[in-house]
Enzyme design. Structure first.
Site, PDB file in Angstrom:
ATOM      1  N   GLY A 170     -18.009 -12.035  43.593  1.00  0.00           N
ATOM      2  CA  GLY A 170     -19.283 -11.532  44.114  1.00  0.00           C
ATOM      3  C   GLY A 170     -20.114 -12.668  44.689  1.00  0.00           C
ATOM      4  O   GLY A 170     -20.658 -12.580  45.796  1.00  0.00           O
TER       5      GLY A 170
ATOM      6  N   ASP B 207     -25.458 -21.434  39.180  1.00  0.00           N
ATOM      7  CA  ASP B 207     -25.588 -20.875  37.838  1.00  0.00           C
ATOM      8  C   ASP B 207     -26.756 -19.921  37.891  1.00  0.00           C
ATOM      9  O   ASP B 207     -27.822 -20.239  38.421  1.00  0.00           O
ATOM     10  CB  ASP B 207     -25.782 -21.960  36.772  1.00  0.00           C
ATOM     11  CG  ASP B 207     -25.392 -21.414  35.408  1.00  0.00           C
ATOM     12  OD1 ASP B 207     -24.213 -21.058  35.225  1.00  0.00           O
ATOM     13  OD2 ASP B 207     -26.270 -21.281  34.527  1.00  0.00           O
TER      14      ASP B 207
ATOM     15  N   ASP C  99     -26.087  -5.756  38.829  1.00  0.00           N
ATOM     16  CA  ASP C  99     -26.747  -5.150  39.996  1.00  0.00           C
ATOM     17  C   ASP C  99     -27.071  -3.654  39.843  1.00  0.00           C
ATOM     18  O   ASP C  99     -28.155  -3.221  40.244  1.00  0.00           O
ATOM     19  CB  ASP C  99     -25.915  -5.375  41.272  1.00  0.00           C
ATOM     20  CG  ASP C  99     -26.107  -6.773  41.836  1.00  0.00           C
ATOM     21  OD1 ASP C  99     -27.051  -7.463  41.408  1.00  0.00           O
ATOM     22  OD2 ASP C  99     -25.320  -7.168  42.707  1.00  0.00           O
TER      23      ASP C  99
ATOM     24  N   LYS D  74     -28.951  -7.121  50.321  1.00  0.00           N
ATOM     25  CA  LYS D  74     -29.118  -7.950  49.115  1.00  0.00           C
ATOM     26  C   LYS D  74     -29.325  -9.410  49.516  1.00  0.00           C
ATOM     27  O   LYS D  74     -30.146 -10.120  48.937  1.00  0.00           O
ATOM     28  CB  LYS D  74     -27.897  -7.804  48.179  1.00  0.00           C
ATOM     29  CG  LYS D  74     -28.070  -8.599  46.891  1.00  0.00           C
ATOM     30  CD  LYS D  74     -26.922  -8.493  45.909  1.00  0.00           C
ATOM     31  CE  LYS D  74     -27.151  -9.460  44.751  1.00  0.00           C
ATOM     32  NZ  LYS D  74     -26.000  -9.583  43.842  1.00  0.00           N
TER      33      LYS D  74
ATOM     34  N   HIS E  12     -32.224 -13.596  44.632  1.00  0.00           N
ATOM     35  CA  HIS E  12     -32.428 -14.928  44.052  1.00  0.00           C
ATOM     36  C   HIS E  12     -31.483 -15.936  44.704  1.00  0.00           C
ATOM     37  O   HIS E  12     -31.874 -17.033  45.071  1.00  0.00           O
ATOM     38  CB  HIS E  12     -32.190 -14.835  42.535  1.00  0.00           C
ATOM     39  CG  HIS E  12     -30.954 -14.065  42.153  1.00  0.00           C
ATOM     40  ND1 HIS E  12     -30.706 -12.797  42.597  1.00  0.00           N
ATOM     41  CD2 HIS E  12     -29.865 -14.407  41.407  1.00  0.00           C
ATOM     42  CE1 HIS E  12     -29.541 -12.377  42.134  1.00  0.00           C
ATOM     43  NE2 HIS E  12     -29.012 -13.335  41.410  1.00  0.00           N
ATOM     44  N   ARG E  13     -30.217 -15.548  44.843  1.00  0.00           N
ATOM     45  CA  ARG E  13     -29.211 -16.458  45.425  1.00  0.00           C
ATOM     46  C   ARG E  13     -29.504 -16.710  46.897  1.00  0.00           C
ATOM     47  O   ARG E  13     -29.332 -17.822  47.403  1.00  0.00           O
ATOM     48  CB  ARG E  13     -27.820 -15.827  45.235  1.00  0.00           C
ATOM     49  CG  ARG E  13     -26.656 -16.693  45.652  1.00  0.00           C
ATOM     50  CD  ARG E  13     -25.350 -16.159  45.083  1.00  0.00           C
ATOM     51  NE  ARG E  13     -25.372 -16.157  43.629  1.00  0.00           N
ATOM     52  CZ  ARG E  13     -25.537 -15.054  42.880  1.00  0.00           C
ATOM     53  NH1 ARG E  13     -25.629 -13.869  43.453  1.00  0.00           N
ATOM     54  NH2 ARG E  13     -25.609 -15.136  41.571  1.00  0.00           N
TER      55      ARG E  13
HETATM   56  P1  ITT Z   1     -18.998 -19.025  37.837  1.00  0.00           P
HETATM   57  O1  ITT Z   1     -19.522 -19.746  36.613  1.00  0.00           O
HETATM   58  O2  ITT Z   1     -17.547 -19.272  38.072  1.00  0.00           O
HETATM   59  O3  ITT Z   1     -19.849 -19.257  39.029  1.00  0.00           O
HETATM   60  P2  ITT Z   1     -19.937 -16.686  36.429  1.00  0.00           P
HETATM   61  O4  ITT Z   1     -19.921 -15.216  36.732  1.00  0.00           O
HETATM   62  O5  ITT Z   1     -19.448 -17.084  35.049  1.00  0.00           O
HETATM   63  O6  ITT Z   1     -19.102 -17.434  37.562  1.00  0.00           O
HETATM   64  P3  ITT Z   1     -22.566 -17.653  35.704  1.00  0.00           P
HETATM   65  O7  ITT Z   1     -22.060 -18.473  34.561  1.00  0.00           O
HETATM   66  O8  ITT Z   1     -23.609 -18.236  36.585  1.00  0.00           O
HETATM   67  O9  ITT Z   1     -21.379 -17.222  36.669  1.00  0.00           O
HETATM   68  O10 ITT Z   1     -23.052 -16.281  35.104  1.00  0.00           O
HETATM   69  C1  ITT Z   1     -23.956 -15.510  35.803  1.00  0.00           C
HETATM   70  C2  ITT Z   1     -23.879 -14.077  35.318  1.00  0.00           C
HETATM   71  O11 ITT Z   1     -25.172 -13.494  35.591  1.00  0.00           O
HETATM   72  C3  ITT Z   1     -22.891 -13.281  36.177  1.00  0.00           C
HETATM   73  O12 ITT Z   1     -21.605 -13.226  35.587  1.00  0.00           O
HETATM   74  C4  ITT Z   1     -23.559 -11.918  36.217  1.00  0.00           C
HETATM   75  O13 ITT Z   1     -23.260 -11.195  35.081  1.00  0.00           O
HETATM   76  C5  ITT Z   1     -25.040 -12.271  36.223  1.00  0.00           C
HETATM   77  N1  ITT Z   1     -25.547 -12.381  37.615  1.00  0.00           N
HETATM   78  C6  ITT Z   1     -25.886 -13.517  38.291  1.00  0.00           C
HETATM   79  N2  ITT Z   1     -26.271 -13.229  39.545  1.00  0.00           N
HETATM   80  C7  ITT Z   1     -26.154 -11.897  39.671  1.00  0.00           C
HETATM   81  C8  ITT Z   1     -26.371 -11.014  40.726  1.00  0.00           C
HETATM   82  O14 ITT Z   1     -26.734 -11.429  41.932  1.00  0.00           O
HETATM   83  N3  ITT Z   1     -26.154  -9.715  40.499  1.00  0.00           N
HETATM   84  C9  ITT Z   1     -25.750  -9.268  39.306  1.00  0.00           C
HETATM   85  N4  ITT Z   1     -25.488 -10.033  38.246  1.00  0.00           N
HETATM   86  C10 ITT Z   1     -25.694 -11.358  38.426  1.00  0.00           C
END
Ligand code: ITT
Length: 211
Positions: free
Chosen positions: A19, A78, A161, A181, A186-187
């Site tokens: 994603g 992150d 989401d 989106k 945020h991203r």
């Molecule tokens: P990487 O560490 O490999 O990047 P990850 O999914 O483990 O992948 P994170 O440790 O940053 O990434 O965890 C962020 C979590 O927060 C992610 O798995 C989602 O559950 C949630 N999250 C972050 N951004 C989001 C978004 O734009 N929409 C929905 N959920 C989001």
């Protein structure tokens, strides 16, 4: 391993979250970089432990780790969901909320924790870190305010989401298209800040090539 006969600077998207890869690829388009992903490596690279206490610390761990292992400057994200009535949880632990599990089990856990709570205010936060093999790095962040919906709605996006209701669109993030989106998330805000720092980013990437 890769054809580097291009004048475009190379950047590795240091995430295994598909994603995030889809969103960041579109968000970073204005920077005209040659983007690599972890899928470009023939074998799965073990993930680093995210032992940091905040988003910046974890993004730095991931960016520096993948830059070292892969030999390219790396951009890590992150991110997480902070729910006001839960004291900011799941926060940095958003991916590990409830221990292991799937996006589905995490959403269910969140809905259970929210039962009976009137204050459903929440925000997403993303911290991007660009790092090479040295100690220097660049960072940007972005936030998006919203509310936790009573039930999941929409098929798009990823993670939380379907439960994140955004007041201006009047929809959950999963009901928005990728383009929608990417205009508000945020991203996207963190990525747009990075794109505004175009010159510093190019200089950083050029410095990584020389070292
Ligand atoms: P990487 O560490 O490999 O990047 P990850 O999914 O483990 O992948 P994170 O440790 O940053 O990434 O965890 C962020 C979590 O927060 C992610 O798995 C989602 O559950 C949630 N999250 C972050 N951004 C989001 C978004 O734009 N929409 C929905 N959920 C989001």
């Amino acid at each position: 391993m890769f054809n580097s006969s291009t004048s475009q600077p190379t950047l590795l998207l240091a995430t295994s979250n598909l994603g995030k890869i889809g969103e960041l690829t579109a968000i970073l388009k204005p920077l005209s970089l040659r983007l690599l992903t972890l899928a470009d490596w023939p074998a799965k690279i073990p993930e680093p432990e995210e032992t940091g206490e905040d988003f910046l610390a974890n993004a730095l761990i991931k960016a520096q780790y993948y830059a070292k292992v892969c030999g390219y400057p790396a951009l890590a994200d992150d991110s997480g969901l902070m729910v006001e009535a839960l004291g900011g949880r799941p926060g940095v632990a958003s991916a590990r909320y409830g221990g292991g599990g799937t996006d589905g089990s995490r959403k269910l856990k969140l809905l259970r924790e929210m039962v009976g709570l009137k204050n459903r205010r929440a925000k997403f936060k993303s911290v991007l870190v660009l790092a090479g093999s040295g100690a220097e790095y660049l960072t940007w962040s972005g936030e998006l305010a919203g509310e936790i919906a009573e039930k999941p709605l929409g098929e798009g996006g990823f993670g939380y989401d379907p439960l994140f209701w955004e007041p201006i669109s009047g929809k959950t993030l999963a009901q928005l298209t990728l383009e929608e989106k990417n205009r508000i998330s945020h991203r996207a805000k963190a990525g747009q800040a990075m794109a505004r720092d175009f010159e510093a980013v190019r200089k950083f990437l050029a410095g990584c090539q020389e070292s």
